[in-house]
Design an enzyme around this catalytic site. Structure first.
Site, short mmCIF file in Angstrom:
data_model
loop_
_atom_site.label_atom_id
_atom_site.label_comp_id
_atom_site.label_asym_id
_atom_site.label_seq_id
_atom_site.Cartn_x
_atom_site.Cartn_y
_atom_site.Cartn_z
N SER A 141 0.80 -1.07 0.01
CA SER A 141 0.08 -0.10 0.09
C SER A 141 0.96 1.36 -0.06
O SER A 141 2.00 0.97 0.20
CB SER A 141 -0.81 0.06 1.27
OG SER A 141 -1.37 1.29 1.51
N TYR A 154 -2.03 -1.33 10.30
CA TYR A 154 -2.10 -1.39 9.16
C TYR A 154 -0.69 -0.89 8.45
O TYR A 154 -0.12 -1.51 7.67
CB TYR A 154 -3.37 -0.72 8.46
CG TYR A 154 -3.59 -0.97 6.90
CD1 TYR A 154 -4.25 -2.02 6.54
CD2 TYR A 154 -3.10 -0.07 5.95
CE1 TYR A 154 -4.36 -2.12 5.22
CE2 TYR A 154 -3.36 -0.18 4.69
CZ TYR A 154 -3.98 -1.31 4.19
OH TYR A 154 -3.99 -1.42 2.67
P1 NAD Z 1 -11.44 -6.15 0.37
O1 NAD Z 1 -11.86 -6.25 1.85
O2 NAD Z 1 -12.30 -6.09 -0.62
O3 NAD Z 1 -11.07 -8.08 0.25
C1 NAD Z 1 -10.23 -8.57 1.30
C2 NAD Z 1 -10.22 -9.91 0.94
O4 NAD Z 1 -9.38 -10.87 1.81
C3 NAD Z 1 -11.79 -10.46 1.14
O5 NAD Z 1 -12.34 -11.33 0.08
C4 NAD Z 1 -11.52 -11.27 2.36
O6 NAD Z 1 -12.51 -12.45 2.54
C5 NAD Z 1 -10.08 -11.81 2.21
N1 NAD Z 1 -9.61 -12.28 3.73
C6 NAD Z 1 -9.44 -11.32 4.91
N2 NAD Z 1 -8.92 -11.85 5.73
C7 NAD Z 1 -8.54 -13.12 5.26
C8 NAD Z 1 -7.70 -14.19 5.79
N3 NAD Z 1 -7.33 -14.32 7.08
N4 NAD Z 1 -7.43 -15.19 4.87
C9 NAD Z 1 -7.80 -15.32 3.54
N5 NAD Z 1 -8.36 -14.34 3.05
C10 NAD Z 1 -8.85 -13.12 3.91
O7 NAD Z 1 -10.17 -5.77 0.54
P2 NAD Z 1 -9.27 -5.00 -0.76
O8 NAD Z 1 -9.35 -3.47 -0.76
O9 NAD Z 1 -9.66 -5.71 -2.00
O10 NAD Z 1 -8.07 -5.24 -0.41
C11 NAD Z 1 -6.89 -6.25 -0.80
C12 NAD Z 1 -5.73 -5.98 -0.51
O11 NAD Z 1 -5.40 -4.77 -1.10
C13 NAD Z 1 -5.36 -5.71 1.02
O12 NAD Z 1 -4.13 -6.29 1.40
C14 NAD Z 1 -5.49 -4.30 1.18
O13 NAD Z 1 -4.56 -4.09 2.40
C15 NAD Z 1 -4.74 -3.96 -0.06
N6 NAD Z 1 -4.88 -2.45 -0.48
C16 NAD Z 1 -6.02 -2.13 -0.64
C17 NAD Z 1 -6.21 -0.70 -0.88
C18 NAD Z 1 -7.80 -0.08 -1.17
O14 NAD Z 1 -7.74 1.04 -1.28
N7 NAD Z 1 -9.08 -0.99 -1.39
C19 NAD Z 1 -5.29 0.28 -1.02
C20 NAD Z 1 -3.82 -0.38 -0.77
C21 NAD Z 1 -3.88 -1.69 -0.33
#
Ligand code: NAD
Length: 259
Positions: A141, A154
């Site tokens: 991130s 985080y």
């Molecule tokens: P999201 O909440 O839409 O999806 C996360 C997924 O991870 C879900 O399907 C959930 O079931 C799964 N998950 C959660 N805990 C888990 C576990 N213990 N084991 C297996 N699966 C698990 O989130 P997202 O926004 O798609 O985020 C995905 C990644 O991208 C994360 O690592 C997040 O930190 C990173 N990220 C997101 C953003 C953003 O703005 N959305 C920005 C930077 C980084």
């Protein structure tokens, strides 16, 4: 197709960014193992990839469970004969000021991101070393490189993933393993949609202000990063042909963070 005949495993791929990358990898010719804590969403994504002419399997995997991660990686290797690409993507968020943050919430966030990334890395390296190489990607991130208030676990976990990525690049090189970390800005997914009202409450401002004055304030154009932006970068990094690109953090954030 840029990933033809490659075998990939993505965690947290039942929705959000992980789903977008899984589907993009499928379109680029990779066989994709779609792993998620929520097996029903993983199945839905795998079915979607298969019905679009790709090749995918669903895996039930809690990334904090050592046995579940090992079982998942082994089942991919047994079914498809190897593992070329993994993306440690599963993640959660918890909004709270540090002085009120429970130890339990601290541990939960650290565990999903960091324990999860370690366990996937270890199993994947064993499979990749046995076959002479591969690519390990992390979903970091902008918070791998800088901090924001209310997100201490985080931010700490995402900085830790950057360190793990660099360690893998150093150790993996002699075995043909590359490692890079993707660092997105804000992307509209359930993870972000949930924190908009939470931050509005914690900061005492409107949800519109959370978006324009907190999340997108430092972008060059006030735009969210998209699922397509992030998945395109994930394809590019997986397909990169040499070890010239390893140990790097690549930021995709509309200029929020410049390095
Ligand atoms: P999201 O909440 O839409 O999806 C996360 C997924 O991870 C879900 O399907 C959930 O079931 C799964 N998950 C959660 N805990 C888990 C576990 N213990 N084991 C297996 N699966 C698990 O989130 P997202 O926004 O798609 O985020 C995905 C990644 O991208 C994360 O690592 C997040 O930190 C990173 N990220 C997101 C953003 C953003 O703005 N959305 C920005 C930077 C980084």
């Amino acid at each position: 197709m840029r990933l033809e005949n490659r075998i990939a495993l993505i965690t947290g791929a039942g929705r959000g960014i992980g789903r977008a990358v899984a589907e993009h990898y499928g379109r680029e010719g990779a066989r994709v193992a779609v792993a998620d804590l929520d097996y029903s969403t993983a199945q839905e994504v795998a079915e979607h990839i298969n019905s679009a002419g790709g090749s995918a399997m669903a895996l039930a995997m809690d990334v904090t469970d050592e046995q579940a991660v090992e079982r998942g990686v082994n089942s991919v290797v047994e079914a498809w004969g190897g593992l070329d690409i993994v993306l440690a993507n599963a993640g959660i968020q918890h909004i709270a000021p540090l002085d009120q943050l429970s130890f339990n919430h601290w541990r939960q966030v650290m565990s999903v991101h960091l324990d999860g990334a370690f366990l996937l890395t270890r199993s994947a390296l064993q499979a990749m070393y046995a076959k002479g190489g591969g690519t390990i990607l992390y979903m970091g991130s902008v918070h791998s490189l800088e901090a924001s208030p209310l997100k201490a676990p985080y931010v700490a976990a995402k900085h830790g993933m950057l360190g793990l990525c660099r360690a893998v690049a150093k150790e993996g090189a002699e075995h043909g393993v590359r490692s890079n970390i993707i660092c997105p800005g804000f992307v509209r997914t359930p993870l972000v949609d949930k924190q908009i009202p939470e931050q509005a409450q914690a900061l005492g401002i409107s949800e519109e202000d959370v978006i324009s004055k907190v999340m997108l304030k430092n972008t060059v154009d006030g735009e969210f990063t998209t699922l397509a932006d992030v998945s395109e970068l994930a394809v590019y990094l997986a397909a990169f042909p040499s070890a010239a690109l390893t140990g790097q953090s690549i930021v995709v954030s509309h200029g929020w963070h410049m390095q």
